[in-house]
Design an enzyme around this catalytic site. Structure first.
Site, short mmCIF file in Angstrom:
data_model
loop_
_atom_site.label_atom_id
_atom_site.label_comp_id
_atom_site.label_asym_id
_atom_site.label_seq_id
_atom_site.Cartn_x
_atom_site.Cartn_y
_atom_site.Cartn_z
N TYR A 177 0.86 -1.23 0.08
CA TYR A 177 0.18 0.02 -0.01
C TYR A 177 0.79 1.12 0.09
O TYR A 177 2.10 1.32 0.28
CB TYR A 177 -1.07 0.03 1.18
CG TYR A 177 -0.34 0.15 2.35
CD1 TYR A 177 0.36 -0.48 3.41
CD2 TYR A 177 -0.56 1.51 3.11
CE1 TYR A 177 1.06 -0.30 4.24
CE2 TYR A 177 0.03 1.98 4.28
CZ TYR A 177 0.86 0.84 5.07
OH TYR A 177 1.60 1.27 6.05
N ARG A 216 8.03 4.33 -4.65
CA ARG A 216 8.27 3.42 -3.59
C ARG A 216 7.07 2.43 -3.71
O ARG A 216 7.12 1.10 -3.26
CB ARG A 216 7.80 4.20 -2.06
CG ARG A 216 8.00 3.37 -0.88
CD ARG A 216 8.08 4.35 0.29
NE ARG A 216 6.83 4.81 0.62
CZ ARG A 216 6.40 5.48 1.62
NH1 ARG A 216 7.38 5.78 2.71
NH2 ARG A 216 5.31 6.10 1.77
N ARG A 250 -7.07 -21.56 -1.47
CA ARG A 250 -6.19 -21.03 -0.31
C ARG A 250 -4.86 -21.79 -0.24
O ARG A 250 -4.96 -22.81 0.57
CB ARG A 250 -6.83 -20.83 1.06
CG ARG A 250 -6.11 -20.24 2.05
CD ARG A 250 -6.50 -20.39 3.38
NE ARG A 250 -5.75 -19.81 4.43
CZ ARG A 250 -4.56 -19.97 4.78
NH1 ARG A 250 -3.87 -21.15 4.31
NH2 ARG A 250 -3.92 -19.20 5.58
N HIS A 293 -0.59 -21.09 -0.34
CA HIS A 293 0.72 -20.07 0.00
C HIS A 293 1.17 -19.53 -1.42
O HIS A 293 1.35 -18.45 -1.72
CB HIS A 293 1.84 -20.53 1.02
CG HIS A 293 1.11 -20.36 2.36
ND1 HIS A 293 -0.06 -21.29 2.86
CD2 HIS A 293 1.55 -19.75 3.48
CE1 HIS A 293 -0.09 -21.02 4.03
NE2 HIS A 293 0.94 -20.38 4.55
N LYS A 299 6.44 -1.66 1.84
CA LYS A 299 5.10 -1.12 2.43
C LYS A 299 4.07 -2.19 2.39
O LYS A 299 3.25 -1.85 1.68
CB LYS A 299 4.94 0.29 1.79
CG LYS A 299 3.95 0.99 2.91
CD LYS A 299 4.06 2.57 2.40
CE LYS A 299 3.14 3.40 3.50
NZ LYS A 299 3.12 3.42 4.55
N GLU A 338 12.59 2.75 13.79
CA GLU A 338 11.62 3.64 13.22
C GLU A 338 10.22 3.44 14.36
O GLU A 338 10.50 2.98 15.49
CB GLU A 338 11.16 3.44 11.90
CG GLU A 338 10.29 1.95 11.91
CD GLU A 338 10.03 1.70 10.29
OE1 GLU A 338 9.95 2.88 9.45
OE2 GLU A 338 9.83 0.48 9.71
N1 PMP Z 1 7.71 3.93 8.75
C1 PMP Z 1 6.44 3.42 8.91
C2 PMP Z 1 6.39 1.89 9.55
C3 PMP Z 1 5.11 3.90 8.39
O1 PMP Z 1 4.13 3.21 8.60
C4 PMP Z 1 5.28 5.17 7.89
C5 PMP Z 1 3.92 5.70 7.37
N2 PMP Z 1 3.55 5.48 6.35
C6 PMP Z 1 6.70 5.90 7.91
C7 PMP Z 1 7.57 5.13 8.28
C8 PMP Z 1 6.60 7.20 7.29
O2 PMP Z 1 6.56 7.28 5.93
P1 PMP Z 1 5.97 8.58 5.18
O3 PMP Z 1 6.86 9.78 5.55
O4 PMP Z 1 6.14 8.04 3.83
O5 PMP Z 1 4.69 8.78 5.59
#
Ligand code: PMP
Length: 286
Positions: A31, A50, A102, A104, A149, A181
């Protein structure tokens, strides 16, 4: 509210996907969340890049080229009756149409599911920015491909809930003694006037906001270093920030109950937020 599903624009309540969709069964999808200010998507090229990286990461062919994405996103944004938006884009590997339903491994001849919707963008209020937020720390127990993501966000969901349970805004994650993070944001540290950021790697998602912050630091001569940041440096920070497309730059003023620096948003956070707001206005006017 009008959303987009597999080539059609339709009311959100009418949008339906199969219960066999692999996004539902396996979290097999990726996403993006793109902010749009006054209906103009911000850093859309970066988000599309991305998205491509995430799709490559899960070996799913991109269903659209950038021009087609752009056209669909602009139409979706134009369909809403609010100006500032948070556009959520989701691409999953779709649903198997023949047994095994279903299983994998990737099914053959499966069409991806492409879903997009927009919500009003709610950034931090002036009061929230002035007060700052609190955060808790947790061991980063996610998988080792956090640069994708992925819609499979269960670990992030559980980690973010730890912050909510502590009446805080974010969970700052540490892996093997180093900062990775936030549960849904990137984390910056300021020590002795230097802005520190962990280097992009498989252990974190490189935020679009993270990139903008570092660009602004470089452009405005703010001392900064992109290098591993030790837990001790996080705990001894003069300033700690969380950044994301929806939260923008938000000062963390309390970590695990202890004040960060002076316990109020620091001067560099305030400066960076001002630079970010100005930059946004410039981009949006261009
Ligand atoms: N790390 C994670 C795990 C996130 O979910 C997000 C938000 N999407 C970010 C970093 C920050 O990314 P962005 O600045 O592109 O929103």
């Amino acid at each position: 509210m009008i959303c987009y599903l597999n080539g059609r624009f339709l009311p959100l309540a009418e949008a339906k996907v199969s219960v066999l969709d692999r996004g539902f069964l396996f979290g097999d999808g990726v996403y993006e969340v793109v902010p749009a200010y006054s209906r103009k998507p911000f850093r859309l090229d970066d988000h599309l890049r991305r998205l491509q990286d995430s799709l490559d990461g899960i070996r799913l062919a991109n269903p659209h080229d950038d021009a087609a994405w752009r056209e669909r996103i602009l139409r979706l944004v134009g369909e809403q009756d609010f100006e500032d938006q948070s556009v959520c884009i989701q691409v999953t590997r779709g649903a198997a149409s023949a047994p095994p339903l279903r299983d994998h491994p990737f099914p053959r001849d499966v069409a991806p599911t492409v879903f997009m919707f927009a919500q009003p963008l709610v950034t931090a209020s002036a009061a929230q920015k002035a007060a700052g937020v609190c955060a808790v720390t947790a061991v980063d127990n996610r998988w080792l491909r956090c640069n994708i993501k992925a819609t499979a966000l269960l670990a992030n969901v559980l980690l973010r809930q730890q912050a909510v349970d502590a009446e805080c805004a974010e969970t700052v994650m540490l892996r093997d003694g180093f900062l990775t993070e936030g549960a849904a944001s990137n984390i910056f540290v300021v020590r002795d006037g230097v802005l520190l950021a962990p280097p992009p790697s498989n252990l974190m998602l490189t935020g679009i906001t993270y990139d903008v912050v570092l660009e602004l630091a470089a452009a405005h001569g703010i001392p900064h270093a992109v290098r591993p940041v030790a837990e001790a440096e996080v705990r001894a920070a003069d300033e700690l920030w969380m950044t994301s497309s929806t939260r923008e730059i938000l000062a963390i003023v309390k970590l695990d109950g202890a004040p960060v620096g002076a316990g109020v948003p620091g001067p560099l956070a305030q400066r960076m937020d001002a630079l970010y707001q100005t930059f946004k206005q410039q981009v949006m006017r261009a």
